[in-house]
Scaffold this motif. Sequence first.
Motif, PDB file in Angstrom:
ATOM      1  N   TRP A 130       0.826  -1.208   0.000  1.00 44.87           N
ATOM      2  CA  TRP A 130       0.000   0.000   0.000  1.00 44.87           C
ATOM      3  C   TRP A 130       0.863   1.261   0.000  1.00 44.87           C
ATOM      4  O   TRP A 130       0.518   2.265  -0.650  1.00 44.87           O
ATOM      5  CB  TRP A 130      -0.929   0.011   1.210  1.00 44.87           C
ATOM      6  N   ILE A 131       1.977   1.218   0.704  1.00 46.67           N
ATOM      7  CA  ILE A 131       2.889   2.369   0.705  1.00 46.67           C
ATOM      8  C   ILE A 131       3.401   2.621  -0.709  1.00 46.67           C
ATOM      9  O   ILE A 131       3.455   3.764  -1.183  1.00 46.67           O
ATOM     10  CB  ILE A 131       4.065   2.126   1.671  1.00 46.67           C
ATOM     11  N   ALA A 132       3.770   1.544  -1.405  1.00 52.66           N
ATOM     12  CA  ALA A 132       4.260   1.664  -2.779  1.00 52.66           C
ATOM     13  C   ALA A 132       3.150   2.143  -3.715  1.00 52.66           C
ATOM     14  O   ALA A 132       3.391   2.946  -4.632  1.00 52.66           O
ATOM     15  CB  ALA A 132       4.813   0.326  -3.269  1.00 52.66           C
ATOM     16  N   VAL A 133       1.914   1.652  -3.500  1.00 49.56           N
ATOM     17  CA  VAL A 133       0.776   2.062  -4.328  1.00 49.56           C
ATOM     18  C   VAL A 133       0.507   3.552  -4.172  1.00 49.56           C
ATOM     19  O   VAL A 133       0.347   4.292  -5.157  1.00 49.56           O
ATOM     20  CB  VAL A 133      -0.495   1.257  -3.953  1.00 49.56           C
ATOM     21  N   ILE A 134       0.442   4.005  -2.920  1.00 49.82           N
ATOM     22  CA  ILE A 134       0.168   5.422  -2.658  1.00 49.82           C
ATOM     23  C   ILE A 134       1.295   6.298  -3.202  1.00 49.82           C
ATOM     24  O   ILE A 134       1.055   7.373  -3.769  1.00 49.82           O
ATOM     25  CB  ILE A 134      -0.014   5.651  -1.148  1.00 49.82           C
ATOM     26  N   ALA A 135       2.537   5.840  -3.039  1.00 45.27           N
ATOM     27  CA  ALA A 135       3.682   6.596  -3.561  1.00 45.27           C
ATOM     28  C   ALA A 135       3.600   6.729  -5.076  1.00 45.27           C
ATOM     29  O   ALA A 135       3.841   7.810  -5.632  1.00 45.27           O
ATOM     30  CB  ALA A 135       4.985   5.902  -3.167  1.00 45.27           C
ATOM     31  N   THR A 136       3.230   5.642  -5.752  1.00 46.21           N
ATOM     32  CA  THR A 136       3.112   5.670  -7.206  1.00 46.21           C
ATOM     33  C   THR A 136       2.011   6.619  -7.660  1.00 46.21           C
ATOM     34  O   THR A 136       2.172   7.332  -8.662  1.00 46.21           O
ATOM     35  CB  THR A 136       2.824   4.251  -7.748  1.00 46.21           C
ATOM     36  N   GLY A 137       0.908   6.632  -6.913  1.00 43.10           N
ATOM     37  CA  GLY A 137      -0.205   7.485  -7.309  1.00 43.10           C
ATOM     38  C   GLY A 137      -0.022   8.945  -6.968  1.00 43.10           C
ATOM     39  O   GLY A 137      -0.194   9.822  -7.808  1.00 43.10           O
ATOM     40  N   VAL A 138       0.360   9.210  -5.708  1.00 43.92           N
ATOM     41  CA  VAL A 138       0.451  10.598  -5.239  1.00 43.92           C
ATOM     42  C   VAL A 138       1.790  11.235  -5.591  1.00 43.92           C
ATOM     43  O   VAL A 138       1.852  12.311  -6.198  1.00 43.92           O
ATOM     44  CB  VAL A 138       0.226  10.667  -3.710  1.00 43.92           C
ATOM     45  N   ILE A 139       2.888  10.558  -5.218  1.00 48.72           N
ATOM     46  CA  ILE A 139       4.210  11.155  -5.404  1.00 48.72           C
ATOM     47  C   ILE A 139       4.652  11.102  -6.864  1.00 48.72           C
ATOM     48  O   ILE A 139       5.028  12.126  -7.454  1.00 48.72           O
ATOM     49  CB  ILE A 139       5.254  10.446  -4.524  1.00 48.72           C
TER      50      ILE A 139
END
Length: 311
Positions: free
Chosen positions: A220-229
């Motif tokens: 989930w950390i990687a998913v959010i990073a890919t989407g937001v960052i």
Amino acid sequence: MNKQNTNLKPTQHPVATLKMIISMIIFGSIGFFSERTNLPSFELVFVRCACATLFLVACWLISGQFKTEKWSIKEVIQTLLCGFFLVFNWVFLFKSFEETSITVAISIYHLAPVLVLILGSIIYREKLTIISVASIILCFLGTLLISNINMHTSFKELFSSGMIWAILAALFYAFTTLLGKGINNLSPYATTFLQTALGVVILLPFVSFDKFTFLSQGNWIAVIATGVIHTGIVYLLFFDSLRFLSTKLISILVFLDPGVAILLDTVFTGFRPTIIQVLGMIFIFGGMILTLFKSRKTLSSKEKLVNNPEM
């Protein structure tokens, strides 16, 4: 996009340069993060489109840019068509990460500027110069070398290698670039909002939400990073810096993107290219450098987006 401000203070350039460097470094790490999301390409791109849409619309509204937008049906349709190719460009890129190493995928993906030259010569009847032909030949040879293709390679092996997906990603980005010519009035915020919102609509029927139920905290950390960052924040940094920098400097900084991707792939994932593959990478990026020398004389900083395909 809006007209560039020609009365820029020199003190603004270091900040803009830093923003561009940060955006290129983050762009370069997207393959590393995508592999850690444990999501297939459709689901990952859907998240990227959704996050980018929400983030950039918020920036668009807060900045007040929406008040000065100049809408036209022609540009909206053109932007949406570009968005279609851009979304599947992302799908094919992430699919290539699933099938092959990040180094191979990124190297082949950066054929996009050369494909623009080829398609431009066909569609717009633009004459290819000696430099253009040389860059095409170099990149073609580099692709053969880096993908380890030989006379005994079957079509099944070729398709499953991930190379086809990387080439399709580069091709779709080339279509995006060529179709994007003439979009001059819509701001980057409006353009990106239309394209990523279209991506949400297009991909929704293909997304399996069950894939999200088995994700770990790290996923989930990687998913959010890919989407937001990697999408929202990077787009903001990129567009904020683009208008303050020369095309020459942008041409140099874009090489941070594949450089970071290859570095992360070799250091953290253990990929070790063969001598032949290293030679192939040299050929591909050598061909890309030739296109930049040609483009530097003719392109504005807006059009220079062609040299940053991983957007």
